[in-house]
Design a protein around this motif. Structure first.
Motif, PDB file in Angstrom:
ATOM      1  N   HIS A 266       0.810  -1.299  -0.099  1.00  0.00           N
ATOM      2  CA  HIS A 266      -0.133  -0.152   0.056  1.00  0.00           C
ATOM      3  C   HIS A 266       0.783   1.142  -0.011  1.00  0.00           C
ATOM      4  O   HIS A 266       0.605   2.258  -0.856  1.00  0.00           O
ATOM      5  N   GLN A 267       1.900   1.214   0.660  1.00  0.00           N
ATOM      6  CA  GLN A 267       2.806   2.522   0.992  1.00  0.00           C
ATOM      7  C   GLN A 267       3.430   2.671  -0.321  1.00  0.00           C
ATOM      8  O   GLN A 267       3.928   3.677  -0.498  1.00  0.00           O
TER       9      GLN A 267
ATOM     10  N   GLU B  95       1.939   5.178  -2.848  1.00  0.00           N
ATOM     11  CA  GLU B  95       1.641   6.610  -2.368  1.00  0.00           C
ATOM     12  C   GLU B  95       2.270   7.548  -3.477  1.00  0.00           C
ATOM     13  O   GLU B  95       1.632   8.753  -3.506  1.00  0.00           O
ATOM     14  N   CYS B  96       3.123   7.187  -4.361  1.00  0.00           N
ATOM     15  CA  CYS B  96       3.618   8.124  -5.419  1.00  0.00           C
ATOM     16  C   CYS B  96       2.935   8.037  -6.694  1.00  0.00           C
ATOM     17  O   CYS B  96       3.211   8.618  -7.529  1.00  0.00           O
TER      18      CYS B  96
ATOM     19  N   CYS C 275       6.521  13.040  -2.065  1.00  0.00           N
ATOM     20  CA  CYS C 275       6.058  11.732  -1.539  1.00  0.00           C
ATOM     21  C   CYS C 275       7.404  11.082  -0.860  1.00  0.00           C
ATOM     22  O   CYS C 275       8.319  11.509  -1.343  1.00  0.00           O
TER      23      CYS C 275
END
Length: 217
Positions: free
Chosen positions: A80-81, A84-85, A213
């Motif tokens: 998931h992380q 983030e970009c 990010c």
């Protein structure tokens, strides 16, 4: 309180690492998923603080099941992380690969995407890049990353090392502050992003930074 925290922790892990009909059943037995997510971090910290005393009464099977659930949840959160970009301008640019053992801070300025690899303590860059703080992807680069690696979207490799000499001083996370530790604090994360935008301005990159990010490998 400790028992309730442990129960919530187990429910949280089960909900986040399960799928389909089983997921719906678990949600009926536990609180709402939103509440679980809000309390999960605190419950995990509490479990860590309990140290060796927490699992002492658990069977080997219960301990293994919890470790398995935590591993599944960790994998899910990591994926998931890493997303983030995504979606930043210019959208024609592919996502840059995040180096394991480090992280990637990215920002868009004047429709150009800039990403700076960073290595954690105990890791160093495979190639010398002291004067290469970042890589660019834009119309000028045919929407491909200008990287030391031929083809693909790999900007850097962080290899285990006893000393860090291949990159600039700002291209490393501090000894006791790896990428995830940095990202867990809004102040620390903002500091990394602000340092990168200042470096871009010093290199003559002018414009309003957007879509900033930080992602961790």
């Amino acid at each position: 309180m400790a028992l309730r925290g442990t129960f919530t922790l187990l429910c949280s892990l089960a909900v986040l690492s399960s799928a389909g009909a089983q997921n719906a059943t678990l949600l009926q037995n536990c609180a709402s998923q939103t509440q679980l997510l809000k309390r999960l971090s605190a419950d995990l910290k509490g479990a860590v603080e309990c140290g060796e005393t927490l699992p002492s009464a658990w069977s080997p099977q219960e301990t293994a099941a919890l470790v398995l659930s935590m591993r599944s949840m960790t994998d899910t959160l990591h994926r998931h992380q890493l997303q983030e970009c995504q979606g930043a301008e210019p959208t024609k640019c592919p996502e840059a690969e995040v180096p394991p053992g480090g992280g990637l801070v990215c920002v868009t300025v004047d429709n150009k995407r800039y990403c700076k690899p960073l290595c954690s303590h105990g890791y160093d860059f495979a190639f010398i890049r002291r004067s290469r703080l970042y890589d660019e992807c834009s119309e000028h680069t045919a929407y491909k990353w200008q990287t030391q690696y031929v083809g693909g979207n790999k900007l850097a490799v962080c290899s285990e090392a006893s000393i860090q000499v291949s990159g600039a001083k700002s291209a490393y996370f501090p000894k006791d502050q790896d990428c995830l530790t940095t990202k867990s604090s809004i102040q620390l994360q903002s500091g990394v992003i602000e340092e990168f935008t200042a470096e871009l301005k010093a290199e003559g990159v002018q414009g309003e930074p957007q879509s900033a990010c930080l992602v961790c490998g």
